[in-house]
Design a protein around this motif. Sequence first.
Motif, PDB file in Angstrom:
ATOM      1  N   PRO A 129     -59.476 -52.925-135.517  1.00 30.86           N
ATOM      2  CA  PRO A 129     -58.398 -52.014-135.923  1.00 30.86           C
ATOM      3  C   PRO A 129     -58.865 -50.553-135.997  1.00 30.86           C
ATOM      4  O   PRO A 129     -58.069 -49.634-135.883  1.00 30.86           O
ATOM      5  CB  PRO A 129     -57.997 -52.525-137.300  1.00 30.86           C
ATOM      6  N   PHE A 130     -60.149 -50.337-136.205  1.00 27.52           N
ATOM      7  CA  PHE A 130     -60.752 -49.010-136.147  1.00 27.52           C
ATOM      8  C   PHE A 130     -62.171 -49.178-135.649  1.00 27.52           C
ATOM      9  O   PHE A 130     -62.792 -50.225-135.851  1.00 27.52           O
ATOM     10  CB  PHE A 130     -60.725 -48.296-137.510  1.00 27.52           C
ATOM     11  N   ALA A 131     -62.690 -48.158-134.976  1.00 27.47           N
ATOM     12  CA  ALA A 131     -64.020 -48.281-134.383  1.00 27.47           C
ATOM     13  C   ALA A 131     -64.689 -46.922-134.283  1.00 27.47           C
ATOM     14  O   ALA A 131     -64.021 -45.896-134.154  1.00 27.47           O
ATOM     15  CB  ALA A 131     -63.912 -48.909-132.998  1.00 27.47           C
ATOM     16  N   VAL A 132     -66.019 -46.952-134.338  1.00 26.20           N
ATOM     17  CA  VAL A 132     -66.824 -45.745-134.197  1.00 26.20           C
ATOM     18  C   VAL A 132     -68.020 -46.082-133.314  1.00 26.20           C
ATOM     19  O   VAL A 132     -68.623 -47.133-133.463  1.00 26.20           O
ATOM     20  CB  VAL A 132     -67.331 -45.228-135.570  1.00 26.20           C
ATOM     21  N   GLN A 133     -68.359 -45.185-132.406  1.00 26.27           N
ATOM     22  CA  GLN A 133     -69.555 -45.299-131.589  1.00 26.27           C
ATOM     23  C   GLN A 133     -70.432 -44.080-131.847  1.00 26.27           C
ATOM     24  O   GLN A 133     -69.941 -43.009-132.146  1.00 26.27           O
ATOM     25  CB  GLN A 133     -69.215 -45.350-130.093  1.00 26.27           C
ATOM     26  N   GLY A 134     -71.730 -44.248-131.728  1.00 27.61           N
ATOM     27  CA  GLY A 134     -72.668 -43.153-131.898  1.00 27.61           C
ATOM     28  C   GLY A 134     -73.118 -43.021-133.345  1.00 27.61           C
ATOM     29  O   GLY A 134     -72.887 -43.889-134.186  1.00 27.61           O
ATOM     30  N   TYR A 135     -73.770 -41.896-133.640  1.00 30.46           N
ATOM     31  CA  TYR A 135     -74.295 -41.674-134.983  1.00 30.46           C
ATOM     32  C   TYR A 135     -73.199 -41.530-136.029  1.00 30.46           C
ATOM     33  O   TYR A 135     -73.452 -41.637-137.220  1.00 30.46           O
ATOM     34  CB  TYR A 135     -75.201 -40.442-135.010  1.00 30.46           C
ATOM     35  N   GLY A 136     -71.989 -41.298-135.605  1.00 28.69           N
ATOM     36  CA  GLY A 136     -70.867 -41.211-136.533  1.00 28.69           C
ATOM     37  C   GLY A 136     -70.636 -42.502-137.301  1.00 28.69           C
ATOM     38  O   GLY A 136     -70.001 -42.493-138.362  1.00 28.69           O
ATOM     39  N   CYS A 140     -68.760 -42.631-140.838  1.00 26.82           N
ATOM     40  CA  CYS A 140     -67.312 -42.827-140.728  1.00 26.82           C
ATOM     41  C   CYS A 140     -66.847 -44.260-140.939  1.00 26.82           C
ATOM     42  O   CYS A 140     -65.692 -44.470-141.307  1.00 26.82           O
ATOM     43  CB  CYS A 140     -66.834 -42.334-139.369  1.00 26.82           C
ATOM     44  N   ASN A 141     -67.695 -45.255-140.700  1.00 25.34           N
ATOM     45  CA  ASN A 141     -67.252 -46.641-140.876  1.00 25.34           C
ATOM     46  C   ASN A 141     -66.809 -46.915-142.312  1.00 25.34           C
ATOM     47  O   ASN A 141     -65.795 -47.568-142.538  1.00 25.34           O
ATOM     48  CB  ASN A 141     -68.350 -47.626-140.467  1.00 25.34           C
TER      49      ASN A 141
END
Length: 195
Positions: A129-136, A140-141
């Motif tokens: 439902p939500f996703a983050v890639q990289g150092y974020g 942000c998770n």
Amino acid sequence: MEVLLGIQGKDFVLVASDALAITSIVAMKRNHNKTRKLNDNVLLMFSGEGGDSVQFCEFIQRNVQLNGIRRGYPLSTKAAANFTRVELAESLRSRHPYQVNLLIAGCDPDTGVPELYWMDYLASLKKLPFAVQGYGQYFCNSTMDRYYRPDMNLEEAKALMKKCINELKVRFIINFSDFVFQVVDKDGIKEIKLE
């Protein structure tokens, strides 16, 4: 040092990508486009090694478009994500594995059902439902986990995206000055601004 963000709402997917192209400690470009439009309702976002990510994503973009021409209708978000996963998995077993991490966002043009897929360089694919890639991911998770709701409207998703961007600006050592924001819904892909 790249960041890709995605939030699935009730009838859209809001995505953001930083606009920096970085090599080691050098910012090569500050207006780098990290997205590829696979068809009118499916968007591919990428991060990773410069040559690998661009070459792989252009290959995926062209093949998904070719598949749509041959079949007479565009691939769904799920089909495009699974095609991409197969191609990335096959490259892992070749002499040239691609070092690319992806987010695939789309919305069915008929039903308006949104989908967001997370994929890493090892071809692990997961619908989220939500996703983050990289150092974020480190910053942000937890913010998304705390404030995300499945029935969010676009304004609420924008507010959550702002919280994530502000968290990056406060806590991360790199100053991401520019982000590109896009919305994928049943009407297509649109670039937007966050006020």
